[in-house]
Write an enzyme that holds these catalytic residues in place. Sequence first.
Site, mmCIF file in Angstrom:
data_model
loop_
_atom_site.group_PDB
_atom_site.id
_atom_site.type_symbol
_atom_site.label_atom_id
_atom_site.label_comp_id
_atom_site.label_asym_id
_atom_site.label_seq_id
_atom_site.Cartn_x
_atom_site.Cartn_y
_atom_site.Cartn_z
ATOM 1 N N PHE A 25 0.849 -1.195 0.000
ATOM 2 C CA PHE A 25 0.000 0.000 0.000
ATOM 3 C C PHE A 25 0.891 1.255 0.000
ATOM 4 C CE2 PHE A 25 -2.856 3.106 2.023
ATOM 5 C CZ PHE A 25 -4.000 2.909 1.273
ATOM 6 N N ASP A 54 1.728 -5.139 8.632
ATOM 7 C CA ASP A 54 0.565 -4.260 8.564
ATOM 8 C C ASP A 54 -0.663 -5.146 8.363
ATOM 9 O OD1 ASP A 54 -1.501 -2.536 7.850
ATOM 10 O OD2 ASP A 54 -0.162 -1.152 6.807
ATOM 11 N N TYR A 84 -10.873 1.424 10.874
ATOM 12 C CA TYR A 84 -12.105 1.770 10.129
ATOM 13 C C TYR A 84 -12.453 0.778 9.038
ATOM 14 C CZ TYR A 84 -8.465 4.038 7.254
ATOM 15 O OH TYR A 84 -7.329 4.297 6.532
ATOM 16 N N LYS A 85 -11.637 -0.251 8.845
ATOM 17 C CA LYS A 85 -11.957 -1.245 7.811
ATOM 18 C C LYS A 85 -12.806 -2.352 8.442
ATOM 19 C CE LYS A 85 -8.091 0.173 4.998
ATOM 20 N NZ LYS A 85 -6.647 0.093 4.799
ATOM 21 N N ARG A 89 -12.717 -4.018 -7.159
ATOM 22 C CA ARG A 89 -12.433 -4.677 -5.889
ATOM 23 C C ARG A 89 -13.720 -4.860 -5.083
ATOM 24 N NH1 ARG A 89 -8.541 -2.164 -1.257
ATOM 25 N NH2 ARG A 89 -10.233 -0.664 -1.208
HETATM 26 C C1 LIG Z 1 -5.997 1.311 4.666
HETATM 27 C C2 LIG Z 1 -4.527 1.120 4.813
HETATM 28 C C3 LIG Z 1 -3.745 2.056 5.472
HETATM 29 C C4 LIG Z 1 -4.380 3.310 6.001
HETATM 30 O O1 LIG Z 1 -3.506 4.150 6.627
HETATM 31 P P1 LIG Z 1 -4.069 5.465 7.330
HETATM 32 O O2 LIG Z 1 -2.924 5.983 8.055
HETATM 33 O O3 LIG Z 1 -5.227 5.059 8.177
HETATM 34 O O4 LIG Z 1 -4.553 6.371 6.246
HETATM 35 C C5 LIG Z 1 -2.393 1.808 5.629
HETATM 36 N N1 LIG Z 1 -1.845 0.670 5.134
HETATM 37 C C6 LIG Z 1 -2.574 -0.248 4.472
HETATM 38 C C7 LIG Z 1 -1.928 -1.469 3.959
HETATM 39 C C8 LIG Z 1 -3.927 -0.045 4.281
HETATM 40 O O5 LIG Z 1 -4.650 -0.942 3.621
#
Ligand SMILES: *Cc1c(COP(=O)(O)O)cnc(C)c1O
Length: 432
Positions: free
Chosen positions: A138, A207, A232-233, A391
């Site tokens: 990501f 992560d 939040y996911k 997705r």
């Molecule tokens: C959604 C996501 C994030 C989100 O990071 P924020 O700091 O909350 O914006 C980070 N890493 C991965 C792999 C994600 O899927």
Amino acid sequence: MNAPRSTRSAPTRDQFVALDTADRLAPLRQLFELPPEVIYLDGNSLGPLPKATADRVQRTVRDEWGRGLITSWNHAGWIDLPRRLGDKIARLVGAAPGELVVADSTSVNLFKVLWAALTLQRQQATQRRVIVSERSNFPTDLYIAQSLAAARGCELRLVGARELAAALDEHTAVLMLTHVNYRTGAMHDMAALTRAAHDAGALAVWDLAHSAGAVPVDLNACGADFAVGCGYKYFNGGPGAPAFVWVHARHAAQFEQPLAGWMGHASPFDFHPEYRGASGIARALCGTPPVLSMAALDCGLDSVLAAEPLGGMRALRDKSLALTRAFADLVDARCAGHGLSVVSPRIDAQRGSQVCLTRDEGAYAIVQALIARGVIGDFRAGEPGVPDILRFGFTPLYLRFVDVWDAVEHLRQVMQQGEWRQPRFNRRHAVT
Ligand SMILES: *Cc1c(COP(=O)(O)O)cnc(C)c1O
């Protein structure tokens, strides 16, 4: 729980209705406010609203803040929220109570743990200065690693998913990976890659943004070093919900966190001018916790923990696999000839809780046409060598098998009638 096979006779909607009737997790759907006309396949980006959340946030605002004022830090337990919520998350990711806290964002927490991992390597006087990660990780993870590599005189080395183990050597300080790939839904073998990192003398940072609450994770059994993840996911904590951070017990006494704020101090309310880090994971805290967001996240976590009496993460995983398998098989069977292909792994053990499709042309517009029909998924742009992706996230807490059937039926109609070619579906919005 097996989805109907498409090989013998053509699958029918009735078969999917029957799967819902037999689904022991089906009552959990009642915990959520879901618009009846929507099939929500984007809980991997923003989980839906639990029914309990609005009241809880209102109570926190009206009673705890409004009446309790500052005394609520003690009397309403605000000050304990990072640890209390952390203990709830710990149950879902194979961590022990007291090992995990809720704080800040995933990006910020990743900065902290990467810094800590690099410092642990330096304290052992190693010459290791390479962070190894996956090219398709990501972006925020890559950006954080880039900024840290620059600040710490290190190098970020990006390789393909299959080249990770081979990329680990005597120069590697840290292996930093996202467990489930945000784009394809491909899932790494956390135990095997953590072992490979340790065998090479490196530390493993994970992560869990797309795995916490979606797939069983066992951080301690894998012997991982550090982990971060998202509120939040799959935890349904609400937009911008705070994230979490975990450190293995073997590092808890000595890890150094770069953002030495007062909430991570050993005794913040002594107001001492010298920083002295709290022992253990509390040191990962930085500033004052966002109480309103934490109240919402607490309800989100309870919505996931509600599955515990029904088999917990194991049962959720079984249903998630059945949903994703059924979706992929149905797309093959019912959307054949429309140029769509499934890019998520077909092998269960290699797939997270999402299914991604690709098409040479029109991926964005197809997603928009589906959203107009109430089927909410999302689009992730490709790059050279990586295709555009449609997705679809499948959260077993509230999705039904009949939703899988209906979503594929909408997709079939969007393709069959060329609906996606309409100009209104081809205009880009700011958030995709
Ligand atoms: C959604 C996501 C994030 C989100 O990071 P924020 O700091 O909350 O914006 C980070 N890493 C991965 C792999 C994600 O899927």
